[in-house]
Write a protein that holds these residues in place. Structure first.
Motif, mmCIF file in Angstrom:
data_model
loop_
_atom_site.group_PDB
_atom_site.id
_atom_site.type_symbol
_atom_site.label_atom_id
_atom_site.label_comp_id
_atom_site.label_asym_id
_atom_site.label_seq_id
_atom_site.Cartn_x
_atom_site.Cartn_y
_atom_site.Cartn_z
ATOM 1 N N SER A 1 -0.267 14.226 14.066
ATOM 2 C CA SER A 1 -1.417 13.317 14.103
ATOM 3 C C SER A 1 -1.432 12.378 12.901
ATOM 4 O O SER A 1 -1.669 11.178 13.048
ATOM 5 N N ALA A 2 -1.182 12.915 11.710
ATOM 6 C CA ALA A 2 -1.158 12.073 10.512
ATOM 7 C C ALA A 2 -0.001 11.078 10.598
ATOM 8 O O ALA A 2 -0.137 9.916 10.208
ATOM 9 N N ASP A 3 1.131 11.530 11.129
ATOM 10 C CA ASP A 3 2.299 10.650 11.271
ATOM 11 C C ASP A 3 1.974 9.458 12.158
ATOM 12 O O ASP A 3 2.320 8.317 11.835
ATOM 13 N N PHE A 4 1.306 9.711 13.276
ATOM 14 C CA PHE A 4 0.965 8.631 14.197
ATOM 15 C C PHE A 4 -0.014 7.643 13.551
ATOM 16 O O PHE A 4 0.094 6.433 13.753
ATOM 17 N N GLU A 5 -0.955 8.162 12.787
ATOM 18 C CA GLU A 5 -1.927 7.308 12.100
ATOM 19 C C GLU A 5 -1.229 6.394 11.100
ATOM 20 O O GLU A 5 -1.494 5.192 11.034
ATOM 21 N N ILE A 6 -0.328 6.958 10.326
ATOM 22 C CA ILE A 6 0.413 6.169 9.332
ATOM 23 C C ILE A 6 1.313 5.157 10.026
ATOM 24 O O ILE A 6 1.352 3.979 9.649
ATOM 25 N N ALA A 7 2.045 5.595 11.049
ATOM 26 C CA ALA A 7 2.962 4.700 11.765
ATOM 27 C C ALA A 7 2.237 3.494 12.342
ATOM 28 O O ALA A 7 2.770 2.379 12.353
ATOM 29 N N ALA A 8 1.007 3.695 12.804
ATOM 30 C CA ALA A 8 0.247 2.595 13.391
ATOM 31 C C ALA A 8 -0.248 1.612 12.337
ATOM 32 O O ALA A 8 -0.453 0.440 12.625
ATOM 33 N N GLY B 1 -4.299 13.097 6.540
ATOM 34 C CA GLY B 1 -4.055 14.513 6.772
ATOM 35 C C GLY B 1 -4.989 15.032 7.845
ATOM 36 O O GLY B 1 -5.959 14.370 8.218
ATOM 37 N N ASN B 2 -4.697 16.238 8.321
ATOM 38 C CA ASN B 2 -5.518 16.755 9.406
ATOM 39 C C ASN B 2 -6.860 17.276 8.884
ATOM 40 O O ASN B 2 -7.058 17.449 7.683
ATOM 41 N N THR B 3 -7.755 17.513 9.800
ATOM 42 C CA THR B 3 -9.136 17.847 9.458
ATOM 43 C C THR B 3 -9.284 19.204 8.790
ATOM 44 O O THR B 3 -10.351 19.508 8.260
ATOM 45 N N THR B 4 -8.245 20.025 8.773
ATOM 46 C CA THR B 4 -8.337 21.322 8.103
ATOM 47 C C THR B 4 -8.156 21.188 6.597
ATOM 48 O O THR B 4 -8.380 22.145 5.865
ATOM 49 N N GLN B 5 -7.754 20.013 6.139
ATOM 50 C CA GLN B 5 -7.527 19.796 4.711
ATOM 51 C C GLN B 5 -8.738 19.125 4.068
ATOM 52 O O GLN B 5 -9.395 18.303 4.688
ATOM 53 N N ARG C 1 0.860 -1.190 0.000
ATOM 54 C CA ARG C 1 0.000 0.000 0.000
ATOM 55 C C ARG C 1 0.890 1.231 0.000
ATOM 56 O O ARG C 1 1.996 1.205 0.532
ATOM 57 N N LEU C 2 0.376 2.296 -0.568
ATOM 58 C CA LEU C 2 1.065 3.580 -0.559
ATOM 59 C C LEU C 2 0.351 4.479 0.434
ATOM 60 O O LEU C 2 -0.857 4.695 0.333
ATOM 61 N N TYR C 3 1.100 4.983 1.413
ATOM 62 C CA TYR C 3 0.566 5.938 2.389
ATOM 63 C C TYR C 3 1.141 7.306 2.072
ATOM 64 O O TYR C 3 2.351 7.440 1.850
ATOM 65 N N ILE C 4 0.290 8.318 2.065
ATOM 66 C CA ILE C 4 0.726 9.682 1.803
ATOM 67 C C ILE C 4 0.468 10.521 3.040
ATOM 68 O O ILE C 4 -0.671 10.648 3.487
ATOM 69 N N ASP C 5 1.545 11.078 3.594
ATOM 70 C CA ASP C 5 1.439 12.039 4.686
ATOM 71 C C ASP C 5 1.109 13.371 4.023
ATOM 72 O O ASP C 5 1.989 14.056 3.501
ATOM 73 N N ALA C 6 -0.172 13.724 4.001
ATOM 74 C CA ALA C 6 -0.647 14.859 3.202
ATOM 75 C C ALA C 6 -0.347 16.222 3.810
ATOM 76 O O ALA C 6 -0.526 17.236 3.146
ATOM 77 N N ASP C 7 0.097 16.268 5.054
ATOM 78 C CA ASP C 7 0.393 17.559 5.674
ATOM 79 C C ASP C 7 1.562 18.224 4.940
ATOM 80 O O ASP C 7 2.670 17.714 4.930
ATOM 81 N N VAL D 1 -7.940 9.468 5.292
ATOM 82 C CA VAL D 1 -8.040 9.374 6.747
ATOM 83 C C VAL D 1 -7.849 10.777 7.300
ATOM 84 O O VAL D 1 -6.771 11.363 7.165
ATOM 85 N N GLN D 2 -8.895 11.327 7.884
ATOM 86 C CA GLN D 2 -8.829 12.646 8.504
ATOM 87 C C GLN D 2 -8.436 12.457 9.966
ATOM 88 O O GLN D 2 -9.060 11.676 10.675
ATOM 89 N N VAL D 3 -7.396 13.168 10.389
ATOM 90 C CA VAL D 3 -6.929 13.070 11.770
ATOM 91 C C VAL D 3 -7.076 14.442 12.431
ATOM 92 O O VAL D 3 -7.321 15.434 11.762
ATOM 93 N N GLY D 4 -6.882 14.488 13.737
ATOM 94 C CA GLY D 4 -6.963 15.753 14.461
ATOM 95 C C GLY D 4 -5.900 16.731 14.005
ATOM 96 O O GLY D 4 -4.956 16.374 13.311
ATOM 97 N N VAL D 5 -6.050 17.985 14.416
ATOM 98 C CA VAL D 5 -5.127 19.026 13.987
ATOM 99 C C VAL D 5 -3.841 19.065 14.805
ATOM 100 O O VAL D 5 -2.978 19.875 14.550
ATOM 101 N N GLY D 6 -3.684 18.192 15.767
ATOM 102 C CA GLY D 6 -2.475 18.180 16.584
ATOM 103 C C GLY D 6 -1.238 17.854 15.775
ATOM 104 O O GLY D 6 -1.304 17.197 14.731
ATOM 105 N N ALA D 7 -0.104 18.336 16.260
ATOM 106 C CA ALA D 7 1.167 18.068 15.593
ATOM 107 C C ALA D 7 1.389 16.572 15.483
ATOM 108 O O ALA D 7 1.168 15.818 16.425
#
Length: 170
Positions: free
Chosen positions: A73-80, A32-36, A3-9, A65-71
């Motif tokens: 957040s997308a990284d943690f989602e992908i890492a998991a 990416g975060n919910t502001t995107q 699979r290809l994961y994109i850290d969209a931030d 995958v929409q994640v929270g706006v915290g620093a």
């Protein structure tokens, strides 16, 4: 299954990443975060889940995958979620380090393929630059993003995806 994961931030190569995934028929997850508005990157014809449930890979499909706006957040989602056969697009060296540690592959937005043999030195440099900035110093920022960066990224991502798929026999 690769699979290809994109850290969209702050990712300038989402379009190129999706293009490679479509051509090579690799499932893709954009985090990416919910502001995107991550959906803006998708085509109406892009399947959002595997087309044929009988096939485990289902060919190309894309989800967001929409994640929270915290620093990070997308990284943690992908890492998991990342598995050893996966490829991750990120400009975050910390996420690249985690991904490599899990046996997956990582590529930066300028086309730099992260290497397990050099990631520790890159992490050290990042740490030292942060230390200098915290102390009030200045460090050199990145050069302007160029069309050559974009071409290098596309070329290297396609090669990385091919290698990942070959290593899994798919």
């Amino acid at each position: 299954m690769t699979r290809l994961y994109i850290d969209a931030d702050a990712c300038p190569v989402i379009r190129e990443s999706l293009s490679a995934a479509r051509v090579l028929r690799v499932p893709c997850v954009i985090a990416g975060n919910t502001t995107q508005n991550l959906e803006r990157h998708l085509r109406a014809s892009d399947p959002r889940e595997p087309r044929d449930p009988a096939r485990p890979d289902g060919g190309f499909w894309v989800s967001t995958v929409q994640v929270g706006v915290g620093a990070d957040s997308a990284d943690f989602e992908i890492a998991a979620a990342v598995n050893p056969d996966d490829v991750v697009v990120t400009q975050d060296i910390g996420l690249a380090d985690i991904v490599l540690g899990r046996g997956a592959r990582a590529i930066g937005v300028r086309g730099h393929v992260y290497n397990p043999l050099t990631i520790d030195s890159m992490m050290f440099i990042r740490h030292e630059e942060k230390r200098v900035r915290r102390a009030g110093g200045r460090t050199k920022g990145p050069a302007a993003f160029t069309s050559e960066d974009r071409r290098r990224f596309s070329r290297n991502l396609r090669q990385l995806l091919r290698e990942a798929r070959e290593s899994t026999g798919r």
